[in-house]
Design an enzyme around this catalytic site. Structure first.
Site, mmCIF file in Angstrom:
data_model
loop_
_atom_site.group_PDB
_atom_site.id
_atom_site.type_symbol
_atom_site.label_atom_id
_atom_site.label_comp_id
_atom_site.label_asym_id
_atom_site.label_seq_id
_atom_site.Cartn_x
_atom_site.Cartn_y
_atom_site.Cartn_z
ATOM 1 N N THR A 128 0.813 -1.222 0.000
ATOM 2 C CA THR A 128 0.000 0.000 0.000
ATOM 3 C C THR A 128 0.848 1.273 0.000
ATOM 4 O OG1 THR A 128 -1.666 -1.230 1.248
ATOM 5 C CG2 THR A 128 -1.924 1.160 1.187
ATOM 6 N N GLU A 248 -4.332 -15.673 1.916
ATOM 7 C CA GLU A 248 -4.388 -14.603 2.930
ATOM 8 C C GLU A 248 -5.824 -14.309 3.325
ATOM 9 O OE1 GLU A 248 -1.927 -10.790 2.639
ATOM 10 O OE2 GLU A 248 -3.954 -10.043 2.377
HETATM 11 C C1 LIG Z 1 -3.997 -1.500 10.607
HETATM 12 C C2 LIG Z 1 -3.686 -1.661 9.145
HETATM 13 C C3 LIG Z 1 -2.694 -2.542 8.755
HETATM 14 C C4 LIG Z 1 -2.365 -2.672 7.406
HETATM 15 N N1 LIG Z 1 -1.303 -3.488 7.040
HETATM 16 C C5 LIG Z 1 -0.869 -3.460 5.748
HETATM 17 C C6 LIG Z 1 0.334 -4.159 5.369
HETATM 18 O O1 LIG Z 1 0.989 -4.835 6.187
HETATM 19 N N2 LIG Z 1 0.765 -4.067 4.083
HETATM 20 C C7 LIG Z 1 0.096 -3.320 3.140
HETATM 21 O O2 LIG Z 1 0.557 -3.268 1.995
HETATM 22 N N3 LIG Z 1 -1.057 -2.648 3.463
HETATM 23 C C8 LIG Z 1 -1.537 -2.707 4.741
HETATM 24 N N4 LIG Z 1 -2.692 -2.008 5.092
HETATM 25 C C9 LIG Z 1 -3.362 -1.198 4.077
HETATM 26 C C10 LIG Z 1 -4.697 -1.748 3.643
HETATM 27 O O3 LIG Z 1 -4.506 -2.883 2.837
HETATM 28 C C11 LIG Z 1 -5.400 -0.585 2.923
HETATM 29 O O4 LIG Z 1 -5.778 0.365 3.917
HETATM 30 C C12 LIG Z 1 -6.566 -1.035 2.131
HETATM 31 O O5 LIG Z 1 -6.140 -1.864 1.087
HETATM 32 C C13 LIG Z 1 -7.350 0.156 1.557
HETATM 33 O O6 LIG Z 1 -6.506 1.110 0.962
HETATM 34 P P1 LIG Z 1 -6.665 2.644 1.407
HETATM 35 O O7 LIG Z 1 -6.611 2.703 2.887
HETATM 36 O O8 LIG Z 1 -5.685 3.460 0.653
HETATM 37 O O9 LIG Z 1 -8.135 3.042 0.986
HETATM 38 P P2 LIG Z 1 -8.621 3.725 -0.378
HETATM 39 O O10 LIG Z 1 -8.170 2.949 -1.561
HETATM 40 O O11 LIG Z 1 -8.295 5.178 -0.312
HETATM 41 O O12 LIG Z 1 -10.188 3.554 -0.237
HETATM 42 C C14 LIG Z 1 -10.958 4.264 0.741
HETATM 43 C C15 LIG Z 1 -12.373 3.732 0.702
HETATM 44 O O13 LIG Z 1 -12.947 3.961 -0.593
HETATM 45 C C16 LIG Z 1 -13.382 2.742 -1.157
HETATM 46 N N5 LIG Z 1 -13.136 2.751 -2.608
HETATM 47 C C17 LIG Z 1 -11.998 3.151 -3.256
HETATM 48 N N6 LIG Z 1 -12.154 3.024 -4.577
HETATM 49 C C18 LIG Z 1 -13.402 2.513 -4.798
HETATM 50 C C19 LIG Z 1 -14.148 2.141 -5.951
HETATM 51 N N7 LIG Z 1 -13.642 2.241 -7.180
HETATM 52 N N8 LIG Z 1 -15.403 1.659 -5.772
HETATM 53 C C20 LIG Z 1 -15.929 1.541 -4.538
HETATM 54 N N9 LIG Z 1 -15.265 1.866 -3.400
HETATM 55 C C21 LIG Z 1 -14.022 2.355 -3.531
HETATM 56 C C22 LIG Z 1 -12.583 1.653 -0.473
HETATM 57 O O14 LIG Z 1 -13.248 0.418 -0.505
HETATM 58 C C23 LIG Z 1 -12.436 2.221 0.931
HETATM 59 O O15 LIG Z 1 -13.561 1.899 1.712
HETATM 60 C C24 LIG Z 1 -3.081 -1.923 6.426
HETATM 61 C C25 LIG Z 1 -4.113 -1.066 6.829
HETATM 62 C C26 LIG Z 1 -4.419 -0.925 8.165
HETATM 63 C C27 LIG Z 1 -5.503 0.038 8.559
#
Ligand SMILES: Cc1cc2nc3c(=O)[nH]c(=O)nc-3n(C[C@H](O)[C@H](O)[C@H](O)COP(=O)(O)OP(=O)(O)OC[C@H]3O[C@@H](n4cnc5c(N)ncnc54)[C@H](O)[C@@H]3O)c2cc1C
Length: 390
Positions: A128, A248
């Site tokens: 991410t 996963e």
């Molecule tokens: C505690 C924690 C641990 C984590 N650990 C890891 C890790 O070890 N490694 C790693 O790589 N990542 C990790 N993550 C990241 C996690 O995988 C991401 O937060 C997640 O994939 C969502 O990405 P984002 O937060 O950027 O949300 P965004 O992509 O910004 O999305 C925000 C919201 O909008 C929605 N959304 C976005 N686009 C669309 C669309 N086209 N249609 C409908 N809905 C949409 C999403 O579903 C979400 O609800 C972690 C996150 C947390 C909170």
């Protein structure tokens, strides 16, 4: 029905018993203290890794036990079902999958036996990024080859357990987006040795968050990694990451199932023992029906979890089932958490009941490792044949 553990305990009873015995050494007070301190459950993780439980999916040829996904999922389920949080350790079980599936024989021989015996921890996977979010192919972290090294620059966010890991799987762009035919091409996977990298091109900044989950921002500033740490073919990393998602997601589903049974168990116990208006609160249908409904949802989600495991272990396609299991289990555990909190009234908010801690912990799984909407998008497009929405 067993009131203490209100579910079928049919699958892998030996593993369940062994994990319960291990977890009994780490009672609620232990996890409560670690949560209050925002600490890391070192002793618990040492015990699990020391006993070989997290090497469950590493084949025997590389020093693991080589059990299937079904058995491995029971390990993580039981941790959560006993009141712990497998989120502190689950990476050690599945992050090695990319190396196992796509690494060279030399890489597997070099890393897997030490991962299996716990000498090396591969707890982290860095995908991410702050600007790309769920749109993974837009990541901006680059790895550029210079002789026998790749030089990495960029930024990651939410990368978990980096401070408690020796190795990290890294996804970076090796060919600019403008120069590839398909946006999923030009991304590559590397193993980063964190022991050599932190302070030498890699800076780690912890993120304080809702859960006591060790997660971080990472900054890459000319980090050098040996070219031999590239896994598989350059440019194919996105496909390699996708290959690991079914395991996963199914393992996370099992953790949610574990949480769900824990919440039901606590709700039932409290509803039977709390006397208000001269009777147990559980005698009121307004209290017992929501618990019954939450239990039904957990049981149903559990069936999909086992279906995904069966298909995966039979090496059959299981993308739909793994995604549906993750969604159903995360939703059901969150509903069970809510019901459990409501059943406890004000006491649900007291840390000493552990419900507010588990309530926070289980909420994560509707966002990470994949948000609910991304699962809906997968099912809509790949199962139902609806148009791609992004
Ligand atoms: C505690 C924690 C641990 C984590 N650990 C890891 C890790 O070890 N490694 C790693 O790589 N990542 C990790 N993550 C990241 C996690 O995988 C991401 O937060 C997640 O994939 C969502 O990405 P984002 O937060 O950027 O949300 P965004 O992509 O910004 O999305 C925000 C919201 O909008 C929605 N959304 C976005 N686009 C669309 C669309 N086209 N249609 C409908 N809905 C949409 C999403 O579903 C979400 O609800 C972690 C996150 C947390 C909170």
């Amino acid at each position: 029905m067993n009131a203490e553990r209100p579910s079928r305990d049919d699958a892998h009873p030996d593993i369940r018993d062994a994990i319960r015995a291990l977890c009994a050494q780490f009672p609620d007070e232990y996890f409560r203290r670690i949560d209050a301190e925002r600490g890391y459950p070192e002793a618990f993780v040492d015990a699990l890794i020391g006993a070989g439980w997290l090497a469950a999916m590493i084949p025997e040829a590389y020093g693991g036990t080589g059990v299937g996904l079904g058995a491995a999922s029971v390990i993580l389920e039981e941790i959560n079902r006993c009141g712990g949080n497998a989120g502190a350790v689950h990476g050690q079980m599945y992050n090695m999958g990319t190396l196992l599936r796509h690494g060279s024989e030399a890489q597997k021989r070099a890393w897997l036996p030490s991962i299996a015996d716990g000498t090396l921890r591969i707890q982290s996977m860095a995908v991410t990024e702050p600007t790309a979010g769920s749109d993974t192919t837009k990541i901006r972290t680059t790895a550029v080859k210079h002789g026998d090294r790749y030089v990495v620059n960029g930024q990651k966010v939410w990368i978990s357990r980096v401070q408690h890991s020796d190795l990290m799987i890294l996804l970076a762009r090796t060919t600019p987006l403008a120069d590839v035919k398909r946006r999923s091409e030009g991304l590559s996977i590397f193993i980063v040795d964190l022991r050599e990298s932190i302070g030498h091109g890699l800076t780690v900044r912890p993120i304080r968050n809702l859960v006591n989950h060790e997660t971080n921002e990472l900054f890459f500033d000319n980090l050098q990694i040996p070219a031999e740490n590239l896994i598989g073919e350059e440019g194919q990393g996105f496909r390699y990451i996708l290959d690991g998602l079914n395991a996963e997601r199914t393992l996370i589903a099992a953790e949610c199932i574990g949480d769900g049974y824990w919440f039901i168990d606590r709700a039932v116990r409290y509803a039977n023992s709390r006397i208000v208006f001269d009777r147990p609160i559980g005698r009121n249908q307004g209290v017992q029906f929501p618990i019954a409904e939450a239990y039904i949802e957990i049981e149903a989600a559990n069936l999909m979890r086992y279906r995904a495991c069966e298909l995966f272990d039979a090496q059959k396609p299981c993308g739909a089932e793994a995604n549906m299991a993750k969604h159903l289990a995360a939703k059901a555990s969150w509903e069970a958490a809510n019901v459990c909190l409501q059943t406890h009234g004000g006491f649900g908010f007291a840390s000493e009941y552990d419900i507010e801690r588990k309530f926070r912990e289980t909420r994560l799984y509707q966002v990470a490792p994949v948000p609910t909407n991304m699962i809906f998008a997968y099912i809509a497009e790949h199962v139902l044949g609806l148009p791609r929405s992004f």
